[in-house]
Write an enzyme that holds these catalytic residues in place. Structure first.
Site, PDB file in Angstrom:
ATOM      1  N   THR A   1       1.656  19.081  16.285  1.00 20.67           N
ATOM      2  CA  THR A   1       1.889  17.695  16.711  1.00 20.67           C
ATOM      3  C   THR A   1       3.324  17.488  17.180  1.00 20.67           C
ATOM      4  O   THR A   1       3.566  16.943  18.267  1.00 20.67           O
ATOM      5  CB  THR A   1       1.604  16.752  15.510  1.00 20.67           C
ATOM      6  OG1 THR A   1       0.343  17.125  14.977  1.00 20.67           O
ATOM      7  CG2 THR A   1       1.595  15.307  15.903  1.00 20.67           C
TER       8      THR A   1
ATOM      9  N   ALA B   1      22.729  15.750  29.499  1.00 22.33           N
ATOM     10  CA  ALA B   1      23.177  17.065  29.008  1.00 22.33           C
ATOM     11  C   ALA B   1      24.066  17.777  30.015  1.00 22.33           C
ATOM     12  O   ALA B   1      24.802  18.692  29.658  1.00 22.33           O
ATOM     13  CB  ALA B   1      21.966  17.930  28.687  1.00 22.33           C
TER      14      ALA B   1
ATOM     15  N   LYS C   1      12.820  19.999   6.640  1.00 22.49           N
ATOM     16  CA  LYS C   1      13.699  19.509   5.552  1.00 22.49           C
ATOM     17  C   LYS C   1      13.684  20.441   4.351  1.00 22.49           C
ATOM     18  O   LYS C   1      14.700  20.626   3.685  1.00 22.49           O
ATOM     19  CB  LYS C   1      13.313  18.080   5.148  1.00 22.49           C
ATOM     20  CG  LYS C   1      11.956  17.960   4.520  1.00 22.49           C
ATOM     21  CD  LYS C   1      11.224  16.736   4.991  1.00 22.49           C
ATOM     22  CE  LYS C   1      10.830  16.982   6.435  1.00 22.49           C
ATOM     23  NZ  LYS C   1       9.765  16.207   6.938  1.00 22.49           N
TER      24      LYS C   1
ATOM     25  N   GLU D   1      18.584  17.002  12.791  1.00 19.63           N
ATOM     26  CA  GLU D   1      18.393  15.543  12.738  1.00 19.63           C
ATOM     27  C   GLU D   1      16.968  15.162  12.350  1.00 19.63           C
ATOM     28  O   GLU D   1      16.730  14.231  11.582  1.00 19.63           O
ATOM     29  CB  GLU D   1      18.744  14.934  14.115  1.00 19.63           C
ATOM     30  CG  GLU D   1      18.621  13.437  14.187  1.00 19.63           C
ATOM     31  CD  GLU D   1      19.609  12.701  13.283  1.00 19.63           C
ATOM     32  OE1 GLU D   1      20.800  12.727  13.555  1.00 19.63           O
ATOM     33  OE2 GLU D   1      19.147  12.115  12.283  1.00 19.63           O
TER      34      GLU D   1
ATOM     35  N   GLY E   1      12.560  11.594  10.324  1.00 14.91           N
ATOM     36  CA  GLY E   1      11.946  11.775  11.648  1.00 14.91           C
ATOM     37  C   GLY E   1      12.811  11.316  12.807  1.00 14.91           C
ATOM     38  O   GLY E   1      13.800  11.964  13.149  1.00 14.91           O
TER      39      GLY E   1
ATOM     40  N   GLU F   1      -1.368  13.516   3.858  1.00 17.83           N
ATOM     41  CA  GLU F   1      -1.926  14.859   4.072  1.00 17.83           C
ATOM     42  C   GLU F   1      -3.129  15.077   3.160  1.00 17.83           C
ATOM     43  O   GLU F   1      -3.266  14.403   2.139  1.00 17.83           O
ATOM     44  CB  GLU F   1      -0.877  15.911   3.689  1.00 17.83           C
ATOM     45  CG  GLU F   1       0.479  15.745   4.313  1.00 17.83           C
ATOM     46  CD  GLU F   1       0.609  16.477   5.619  1.00 17.83           C
ATOM     47  OE1 GLU F   1      -0.275  17.292   5.928  1.00 17.83           O
ATOM     48  OE2 GLU F   1       1.588  16.224   6.330  1.00 17.83           O
TER      49      GLU F   1
ATOM     50  N   LYS G   1      15.000  15.273   1.399  1.00 17.69           N
ATOM     51  CA  LYS G   1      15.840  14.432   2.265  1.00 17.69           C
ATOM     52  C   LYS G   1      17.088  13.947   1.534  1.00 17.69           C
ATOM     53  O   LYS G   1      18.184  13.902   2.105  1.00 17.69           O
ATOM     54  CB  LYS G   1      15.017  13.250   2.787  1.00 17.69           C
ATOM     55  CG  LYS G   1      13.878  13.701   3.718  1.00 17.69           C
ATOM     56  CD  LYS G   1      12.886  12.589   3.979  1.00 17.69           C
ATOM     57  CE  LYS G   1      11.716  13.068   4.827  1.00 17.69           C
ATOM     58  NZ  LYS G   1      10.568  12.152   4.819  1.00 17.69           N
TER      59      LYS G   1
HETATM   60  N1  HSE Z   1       5.569  13.136   5.149  1.00 10.73           N
HETATM   61  C1  HSE Z   1       6.769  12.437   5.482  1.00 10.73           C
HETATM   62  C2  HSE Z   1       6.620  10.969   5.162  1.00 10.73           C
HETATM   63  C3  HSE Z   1       7.145  12.551   6.928  1.00 10.73           C
HETATM   64  O1  HSE Z   1       5.561  10.532   4.731  1.00 10.73           O
HETATM   65  O2  HSE Z   1       7.590  10.251   5.339  1.00 10.73           O
HETATM   66  C4  HSE Z   1       7.847  13.796   7.213  1.00 10.73           C
HETATM   67  O3  HSE Z   1       8.926  13.973   6.360  1.00 10.73           O
END
Ligand code: HSE
Length: 437
Positions: free
Chosen positions: A14, A34, A106, A130, A135, A191, A206
């Protein structure tokens, strides 16, 4: 104009597809920014015969990672493999060959970032990440570059969209956790195996990265305190609401006298706080720093195009630095590598925070007095208290309290004493409360 920069992409799922789409769709704007074209020349994907919603006409497709990573014509590798084993190997291999790497991974950065950045620095290449935190939100750039004049005091964020979606739905519909999780899975927000999101692991990755770039400390995922949202009930969300709070899953990193706090857990946030207004799958990060004061960053924390937005921005950044002196590039973790400091990470028992407590007790004279006596013996001061009427002739009632700030270890001791009181049903529910002010 200079020759195009050639990019090899590992993984055409994706996010990989989104990256190809953004590079193709905004090609002109990107090369104006750029100073040269950025093209994906090679891509590695497992299934090559499925039809893809973007053109792969000029991309050499392969099933072998090494075809891409070892190709001498490729300048930058985009790592979108996920996981930490092969991703680590490929990243280190690309660096060893003098290639720059852009990653959205991450887990890779949080767990192997110290090794990867050292290798990259030794080789004079950049590893850009980044997309690994929130995201599409450019939060790494905002903190690492936009706030580089500041001493950062704390960062608190809604950094997992799946958890935020589940908590939002639980509050809006009064549904319980399991039902909303199943809905989120059927909508594709969660998921099939939701462990990383609902147990706080994704948020901990994160917060590890945010803590490192905020305070100039090494990445220390293993020291993050992690609690997910699986124990949150619709009842707690409703009581918190009655008291003027939302329950959010918060990632928090903070500078204190004792060291740096790194923690992720459900948290009551006052309704008036901007973070409390962040609903659904959206992410937001609030930063407190000395010169700027409070600032808030809000946006999409996942999704093909938002994540591609960060990946392509990193590709543009790396492209701009290709001809610069490696010693004068923006340091990976915001502070010069030789200026990182190993500040202690505060154990969770040593943090100070306020609490929401919910007890289920027999509706009998004297029990509440015993509870408040225990709290007071541990220097825990009650800020608010509500007792609910028994429901449908039940003999027990819910008592909900908010406390002032207290050392976590004092609260743990108090709960151990409350738990064994006669008349208490089950264990007390305890949720931390932060005012983010
Ligand atoms: N699975 C993560 C979320 C997104 O639900 O925020 C990717 O880090």
């Amino acid at each position: 104009m200079l020759d195009p920069v050639k990019v090899g992409i590992l993984g055409l799922g994706t996010v990989g597809g989104g990256t190809v789409h953004v590079l193709q769709h905004n090609a002109q704007e990107i090369s104006r920014r750029a100073g040269r074209d950025i093209v994906i020349s090679h891509a590695c994907a497992k299934v090559l015969n499925k039809s893809l919603p973007y053109s792969t006409d000029n991309i050499l497709l392969t099933e072998q990672l090494s075809d891409v990573v070892n190709n001498p014509d490729i300048d930058i590798i985009v790592e979108l493999l996920g996981g930490t084993t092969i991703a680590r190997e490929m990243t280190l291999q690309a660096i060893a060959q003098g290639k720059h790497v852009v990653t959205a991974n991450k887990a890779l950065i949080a767990t192997h970032g110290n090794e990867i950045f050292t290798a990259a620095q030794n080789k004079g290449v950049t590893v850009a990440f980044e997309a690994a935190v929130c995201g599409g939100m450019p939060i790494i750039k905002a903190i690492r570059e936009g706030m580089s004049a500041n001493k950062i005091e704390w960062i608190a964020g809604i950094i997992n969209g799946t958890s935020n979606f589940i908590l939002t739905e639980m509050r809006e519909k009064g549904s319980d956790f399991a039902k909303v999780l199943a809905e989120a899975q059927s909508l594709g927000y969660a998921e099939k195996d939701p462990t990383f999101d609902i147990e706080g692991i994704d948020a901990a990755h994160k917060v590890t990265i945010l803590g490192a770039i905020a305070f100039g400390i090494p990445l220390q995922f293993d020291k993050v305190y992690k609690e997910g949202i699986t124990q949150i009930t619709a009842e707690d969300i409703q009581y918190a609401d009655e008291l003027g709070y939302k329950i959010k899953h918060i990632g928090l990193t903070k500078r204190t006298q004792k060291g740096i706090e790194l923690r992720v857990h459900p948290t009551l946030i006052p309704n008036a706080q901007l973070l409390a207004k962040v609903e659904g799958v959206m992410n937001a990060v609030m930063v407190e720093s000395d010169a700027l004061g409070q600032s808030l960053y809000y946006g999409a924390g996942a999704g093909a195009l938002p994540t591609a937005s960060s990946i392509v921005a990193d590709l543009i950044d790396v492209t701009r630095t290709l001809t610069t002196d490696p010693g004068n590039r923006v340091p990976h973790l915001a502070f010069q590598a030789n200026a990182l400091v190993d500040l202690p990470i505060v154990p969770i028992e040593e943090i100070e925070t306020a609490y929401y407590l919910r007890l289920s007790v027999l509706d009998k004279l004297g029990i509440l007095a015993q509870v408040t006596n225990i709290l007071s013996a541990h220097d825990i001061s009650i800020e608010a208290i509500i007792q609910k009427e028994p429901i449908d002739g039940s003999k027990h009632v819910s008592v909900v309290m908010l406390t002032h700030k207290v050392l976590e270890k004092q609260m743990i001791q108090a709960i151990q004493e409350i738990e064994i009181l006669e008349g208490l049903i089950g264990s007390p529910t305890r949720i931390r409360l932060e005012r983010c002010a």
